[in-house]
Design a protein around this motif. Structure first.
Motif, short mmCIF file in Angstrom:
data_model
loop_
_atom_site.label_atom_id
_atom_site.label_comp_id
_atom_site.label_asym_id
_atom_site.label_seq_id
_atom_site.Cartn_x
_atom_site.Cartn_y
_atom_site.Cartn_z
N SER A 43 47.58 34.16 47.41
CA SER A 43 46.54 33.41 46.69
C SER A 43 46.03 32.25 47.54
CB SER A 43 47.07 32.87 45.36
OG SER A 43 47.40 33.94 44.50
N GLU A 44 46.94 31.53 48.18
CA GLU A 44 46.53 30.43 49.04
C GLU A 44 45.64 30.93 50.18
OE1 GLU A 44 50.31 28.69 50.07
OE2 GLU A 44 50.41 27.56 48.19
N SER A 45 45.98 32.09 50.73
CA SER A 45 45.17 32.68 51.80
C SER A 45 43.78 33.08 51.29
CB SER A 45 45.86 33.93 52.38
OG SER A 45 47.04 33.56 53.03
N ALA A 46 43.71 33.56 50.06
CA ALA A 46 42.42 33.97 49.48
C ALA A 46 41.56 32.76 49.13
CB ALA A 46 42.65 34.83 48.24
N LEU A 47 42.20 31.65 48.75
CA LEU A 47 41.46 30.45 48.36
C LEU A 47 41.01 29.62 49.55
CD1 LEU A 47 43.57 29.25 45.29
CD2 LEU A 47 41.33 30.36 45.24
N ALA A 48 41.74 29.69 50.64
CA ALA A 48 41.46 28.86 51.82
C ALA A 48 40.02 29.00 52.33
CB ALA A 48 42.47 29.14 52.93
N THR A 59 37.43 36.03 41.49
CA THR A 59 37.24 37.37 42.06
C THR A 59 38.22 37.60 43.20
OG1 THR A 59 34.91 37.39 41.41
CG2 THR A 59 35.56 38.89 43.19
N ALA A 60 38.35 36.60 44.07
CA ALA A 60 39.30 36.71 45.20
C ALA A 60 40.73 36.85 44.69
CB ALA A 60 39.17 35.50 46.12
N LEU A 61 41.08 36.10 43.66
CA LEU A 61 42.44 36.16 43.13
C LEU A 61 42.70 37.46 42.39
CD1 LEU A 61 42.94 32.47 42.01
CD2 LEU A 61 43.85 33.62 44.05
N HIS A 110 55.35 35.46 46.88
CA HIS A 110 54.42 36.39 47.54
C HIS A 110 53.00 36.19 47.00
CE1 HIS A 110 53.02 39.93 49.61
NE2 HIS A 110 52.72 40.53 48.47
N LEU A 111 52.88 36.11 45.70
CA LEU A 111 51.58 35.92 45.06
C LEU A 111 50.98 34.57 45.46
CD1 LEU A 111 49.63 37.31 43.08
CD2 LEU A 111 50.89 36.22 41.22
N ARG A 112 51.80 33.54 45.52
CA ARG A 112 51.32 32.21 45.91
C ARG A 112 50.79 32.22 47.33
NH1 ARG A 112 55.77 29.43 45.59
NH2 ARG A 112 55.69 29.47 43.34
N ARG A 113 51.54 32.83 48.26
CA ARG A 113 51.08 32.89 49.66
C ARG A 113 49.77 33.64 49.78
NH1 ARG A 113 56.54 33.86 50.77
NH2 ARG A 113 56.14 36.09 50.95
#
Length: 150
Positions: free
Chosen positions: A29-34, A113-115, A24-27
């Protein structure tokens, strides 16, 4: 006929819960980093470079557990965006030294900040003391891992 073992319901197993939270955290996080044009591997490399100031390309590959082909590709991507700088080592001209640029520092701060917002969302049911305790427990659990990054 062999009887199947009975699971002791009083013993709590955490692996499946940790796996669920990690996915869940990975998904998230990937959305926040994209939107920042970053993937997890970019973030980890930028973080290592910030923490080590300057590092040889080979040592960075070792720290990231990447082979020489993959580290070159990763650094090419980061260098194209002016997030890192590679230059010849003054001590050994056969080696490259890698460092984070000002643009890299800025983007890494935005990513962190996003993470942080993602962690706040994922762990919203935990109070600050519980989050601190969870962090301590995870550090303790991962410190025995062969490739621990803590």
């Amino acid at each position: 006929m062999e009887e199947s073992p009975v699971l002791d319901q009083s013993v709590r197993r955490s692996g499946a819960l940790i796996d669920y939270l990690a996915r869940h955290l990975r998904r998230r996080s990937e959305s926040a980093l994209a939107p920042l044009g970053l993937r997890t591997r970019h973030l980890v490399a930028l973080t290592v470079l910030r923490d080590r100031t300057e590092i040889t390309q080979r040592d960075l590959a070792t720290a990231l557990v990447l082979d020489s082909t993959n580290i070159v590709g990763l650094l090419n991507e980061l260098e194209e965006r002016h997030l890192v700088e590679r230059r010849r080592s003054p001590q050994d001209r056969r080696r490259h030294v890698v460092s984070l640029t000002d643009d890299g520092v800025t983007l890494l701060c935005r990513a962190e900040t996003a993470l942080s917002a993602v962690e706040d969302e994922v762990f919203e049911t935990l109070d600050p003391e519980q989050r601190a305790q969870l962090h301590e427990l995870l550090v303790a659990a991962t410190s025995a891992a062969p490739d621990s990054f803590c």
